[in-house]
Design an enzyme around this catalytic site. Structure first.
Site, PDB file in Angstrom:
ATOM      1  N   HIS A  96       0.814  -1.228   0.000  1.00 28.58           N
ATOM      2  CA  HIS A  96       0.000   0.000   0.000  1.00 28.58           C
ATOM      3  C   HIS A  96       0.846   1.275   0.000  1.00 28.58           C
ATOM      4  O   HIS A  96       0.306   2.370  -0.226  1.00 28.58           O
ATOM      5  CB  HIS A  96      -0.920   0.042   1.221  1.00 28.58           C
ATOM      6  CG  HIS A  96      -1.955  -1.045   1.237  1.00 28.58           C
ATOM      7  ND1 HIS A  96      -2.796  -1.279   0.177  1.00 28.58           N
ATOM      8  CD2 HIS A  96      -2.279  -1.969   2.184  1.00 28.58           C
ATOM      9  CE1 HIS A  96      -3.596  -2.306   0.469  1.00 28.58           C
ATOM     10  NE2 HIS A  96      -3.300  -2.739   1.676  1.00 28.58           N
ATOM     11  N   ASP A 133      -2.725 -10.797  -2.358  1.00 27.71           N
ATOM     12  CA  ASP A 133      -3.291 -10.260  -1.119  1.00 27.71           C
ATOM     13  C   ASP A 133      -4.750  -9.870  -1.379  1.00 27.71           C
ATOM     14  O   ASP A 133      -5.097  -9.483  -2.489  1.00 27.71           O
ATOM     15  CB  ASP A 133      -2.485  -9.023  -0.703  1.00 27.71           C
ATOM     16  CG  ASP A 133      -2.840  -8.499   0.682  1.00 27.71           C
ATOM     17  OD1 ASP A 133      -2.098  -8.810   1.631  1.00 27.71           O
ATOM     18  OD2 ASP A 133      -3.861  -7.786   0.813  1.00 27.71           O
ATOM     19  N   HIS A 135      -6.274  -7.337  -0.466  1.00 25.72           N
ATOM     20  CA  HIS A 135      -6.401  -5.899  -0.734  1.00 25.72           C
ATOM     21  C   HIS A 135      -5.633  -5.536  -2.008  1.00 25.72           C
ATOM     22  O   HIS A 135      -4.616  -6.161  -2.323  1.00 25.72           O
ATOM     23  CB  HIS A 135      -5.840  -5.092   0.446  1.00 25.72           C
ATOM     24  CG  HIS A 135      -6.507  -5.403   1.754  1.00 25.72           C
ATOM     25  ND1 HIS A 135      -5.948  -6.278   2.669  1.00 25.72           N
ATOM     26  CD2 HIS A 135      -7.672  -4.982   2.277  1.00 25.72           C
ATOM     27  CE1 HIS A 135      -6.766  -6.367   3.716  1.00 25.72           C
ATOM     28  NE2 HIS A 135      -7.821  -5.592   3.506  1.00 25.72           N
ATOM     29  N   ASP A 216      -4.549 -12.824   3.475  1.00 18.57           N
ATOM     30  CA  ASP A 216      -5.766 -12.343   4.118  1.00 18.57           C
ATOM     31  C   ASP A 216      -7.033 -12.589   3.297  1.00 18.57           C
ATOM     32  O   ASP A 216      -8.122 -12.159   3.699  1.00 18.57           O
ATOM     33  CB  ASP A 216      -5.640 -10.855   4.498  1.00 18.57           C
ATOM     34  CG  ASP A 216      -4.945 -10.026   3.434  1.00 18.57           C
ATOM     35  OD1 ASP A 216      -4.737 -10.531   2.312  1.00 18.57           O
ATOM     36  OD2 ASP A 216      -4.615  -8.859   3.722  1.00 18.57           O
TER      37      ASP A 216
HETATM   38 ZN   LIG Z   1      -4.075  -7.220   2.715  1.00 17.81          ZN
END
Ligand SMILES: [Zn+2]
Length: 278
Positions: A96, A133, A135, A216
């Protein structure tokens, strides 16, 4: 998570302490202001909050430097032939972090530091980053969206933090975003990678495969709503190892991103590293 790698089946894995990334290595993907801000943030006692999710303690800057440095060392190892595949068991995660902003637990964009090092220090022309991931790796996309030598491919839940990652975001044709919907699991994940994402990766013929390995999307994870099982992480890892063998003399460097249920994280990392060892 590290305890999971202490089992006998991992006894043959070489373990190397991560060095610190240098300023030069960080500045390939981050602004000088960002690097200085993170390195200057050393709270005396408590933690400092950079944003809603991203905290720094006394040890965070050092951990961030070593997380990014791990990618550089791992890329050097696979490029020199002293290793074929590597897993960077690091935190904080990185995907991120944008050129100028720490966010979503991430200080430096570790996988981007590794990719930029492969381009700059090893002269590679095609580096692939596969990000599974749950996200979207918004920071990695930001950093490389005008860099055709890097192909960034991401599957992620949408809608979900950080809100980016729609299929329309394509960079200079080098960004591929493939959202999954809340509640989807193994079948949808495997179909997406088999039919859409792995063919694009093979067509790119990467000279090095980097993996943003977040765990995740596991059914047990508290931060998201996909339903992956531990075996799915062995499956995707085997596919990515095949990709590296087909085009990159086997060279693959994976780095830990998210994963917030410790039981699922330990099992999934175990499955991932086992598949890397085969
Ligand atoms: Zn994540």
């Amino acid at each position: 998570m590290l305890q999971a790698l202490d089992q006998d089946r991992f006894a043959s894995v070489d373990r190397v302490e991560a060095p610190r990334a240098t300023r030069e290595q960080l500045l390939r993907v981050h602004t000088p202001e960002h690097v200085e801000r993170i390195l200057a943030t050393t709270p005396d006692a408590d933690t400092i909050r950079l944003d809603e999710d991203t905290l720094m303690s006394q040890a965070s800057a050092e951990a961030g430097l070593r997380a990014a440095g791990a990618l550089v060392a791992a890329v050097d190892a696979v490029m020199s032939g002293s290793a074929t595949r590597a897993f960077c068991a690091v935190r904080p995660p990185g995907h991120h972090a944008t050129p100028d902003t720490a966010m979503g637990f991430c200080l430096f964009n570790n996988v981007a530091v590794g990719a930029a090092h492969a381009l700059a220090a090893h002269g590679l022309k095609r580096v692939a980053i596969a990000d599974f991931d749950v996200h979207h790796g918004n920071g990695t996309q930001d950093i490389f969206q005008r860099e055709p030598r890097v192909l960034f491919i991401s599957s992620h839940q949408q809608p979900l933090y950080p809100g980016t990652g729609s299929p329309e975001e394509q960079g200079v044709g080098n960004i591929v975003n493939a959202p999954l919907s809340s509640g989807e699991g193994s079948d949808e994940f495997r179909a997406l990678w088999n039919e859409a994402l792995l063919p694009k990766l093979h067509a790119f013929k990467p000279q090095l495969v980097l993996v943003s390995a977040g765990f995740d999307a596991h059914q047990r994870d508290p931060l998201a709503n996909l339903q992956l099982q531990t075996e799915d992480y062995a499956w995707i890892t085997e596919r990515l190892v095949d990709l590296a063998r087909a085009h990159a003399s086997g060279r693959l460097v994976s780095t830990l991103e998210g994963g917030y249920d410790l039981q699922a994280l330990a099992a999934s990392v175990g499955a991932h590293v086992s598949a890397l060892m085969d």
